[in-house]
Scaffold this motif. Structure first.
Motif, PDB file in Angstrom:
ATOM      1  N   ILE A  42       0.840  -1.201   0.000  1.00 21.35           N
ATOM      2  CA  ILE A  42       0.000   0.000   0.000  1.00 21.35           C
ATOM      3  C   ILE A  42       0.878   1.254   0.000  1.00 21.35           C
ATOM      4  O   ILE A  42       0.623   2.206  -0.750  1.00 21.35           O
ATOM      5  N   GLU A  92       2.002   6.421  -7.010  1.00 16.63           N
ATOM      6  CA  GLU A  92       0.990   7.431  -7.350  1.00 16.63           C
ATOM      7  C   GLU A  92       1.613   8.831  -7.383  1.00 16.63           C
ATOM      8  O   GLU A  92       1.306   9.628  -8.266  1.00 16.63           O
ATOM      9  N   LYS A 121      -4.693   0.981  -4.862  1.00 19.03           N
ATOM     10  CA  LYS A 121      -4.235   1.446  -3.535  1.00 19.03           C
ATOM     11  C   LYS A 121      -5.431   1.625  -2.599  1.00 19.03           C
ATOM     12  O   LYS A 121      -5.417   1.153  -1.458  1.00 19.03           O
ATOM     13  N   THR A 164      -4.326   4.355  -8.228  1.00 16.01           N
ATOM     14  CA  THR A 164      -5.103   4.896  -7.116  1.00 16.01           C
ATOM     15  C   THR A 164      -6.224   3.935  -6.723  1.00 16.01           C
ATOM     16  O   THR A 164      -6.468   3.699  -5.532  1.00 16.01           O
ATOM     17  N   LEU A 176       2.350   1.717  -3.438  1.00 17.82           N
ATOM     18  CA  LEU A 176       1.375   2.266  -4.385  1.00 17.82           C
ATOM     19  C   LEU A 176       1.189   3.765  -4.172  1.00 17.82           C
ATOM     20  O   LEU A 176       1.018   4.522  -5.135  1.00 17.82           O
ATOM     21  N   SER A 177       1.238   4.221  -2.921  1.00 20.78           N
ATOM     22  CA  SER A 177       1.170   5.662  -2.638  1.00 20.78           C
ATOM     23  C   SER A 177       2.368   6.382  -3.247  1.00 20.78           C
ATOM     24  O   SER A 177       2.226   7.453  -3.845  1.00 20.78           O
ATOM     25  N   HIS A 218      -6.179  -0.487   0.721  1.00 26.78           N
ATOM     26  CA  HIS A 218      -6.239   0.278   1.983  1.00 26.78           C
ATOM     27  C   HIS A 218      -7.548  -0.022   2.704  1.00 26.78           C
ATOM     28  O   HIS A 218      -7.556  -0.220   3.933  1.00 26.78           O
TER      29      HIS A 218
END
Length: 140
Positions: free
Chosen positions: A54, A61, A87, A84, A57-58, A91
Motif C-alpha cells: 500500500i 501514485e 491502492k 489509485t 502504491l502511494s 487500503h
C-alpha cells in the motif's frame, strides 16, 4: 529513453521487485509492484508486507501525473487512476480487516464488510485477510 529512477523494492512485496521510471517518455514500468489481474502477490515469508505494498502504491501514485503510462507486471497498460484504485481497494481491505479483528469478527464477517474484491475471488480475499492478521501480529 532515459531512465530517471530505478527503484528496488526489497522486502516491500517480494524480493527483487523494482520500478523503473522513464522520465522523458512519462512511462513507469512497475514489474509485479502493480498488476491488473486482482490481488497482487505479496511474499510474506520473505519479508514482504501488504502494508508495504500500500505504501509503495502511494509512492508510485506520487510519481505519476494524469498522462503517465503505467506498464504493469501483468495486465493492460494503465494510468495513475488505476494505481489509485488498487491502492484505495487494498487500503480499505487492510483498514477494515484491522478494525474487524479488533472487534473479534470472523474472517467471513470481515470479508462481507469489504465491498471491493478486485477480482471477484472470495477465497483470495479471505487469504489476504488472514495474511493481514499475520502481518499485524508481527508488529505487536
Amino acid at each position: 529513453m532515459r531512465i530517471l529512477k530505478y527503484i528496488i523494492l526489497d522486502k516491500l512485496i517480494q524480493i527483487g521487485d523494482s520500478v523503473i521510471v522513464f522520465s522523458s517518455s512519462n512511462i513507469i514500468h512497475t514489474g509485479d509492484a502493480f498488476v491488473r489481474y486482482g490481488y497482487p502477490y505479496v511474499d510474506l515469508n520473505n519479508g514482504g508486507s501488504i502494508r508495504g505494498l500500500i505504501d509503495l502504491l502511494s509512492s508510485l501514485e506520487s510519481l505519476c501525473d494524469d498522462n503517465t503510462i503505467i506498464m504493469p507486471g501483468h495486465g493492460d497498460l494503465s494510468s495513475k487512476k488505476d494505481v489509485t484504485k488498487l491502492k484505495n481497494s487494498l487500503h480499505e481491505l487492510y483498514t477494515k480487516t484491522k478494525i474487524g479483528l479488533n472487534k473479534g469478527m470472523t474472517y467471513q464477517e470481515i470479508a462481507e464488510s469489504i465491498d471491493e474484491t478486485l477480482n471477484g475471488d472470495a477465497a483470495v480475499k479471505l487469504n489476504y485477510i488472514k495474511s493481514i492478521e499475520i502481518e499485524l501480529s508481527k508488529t505487536h
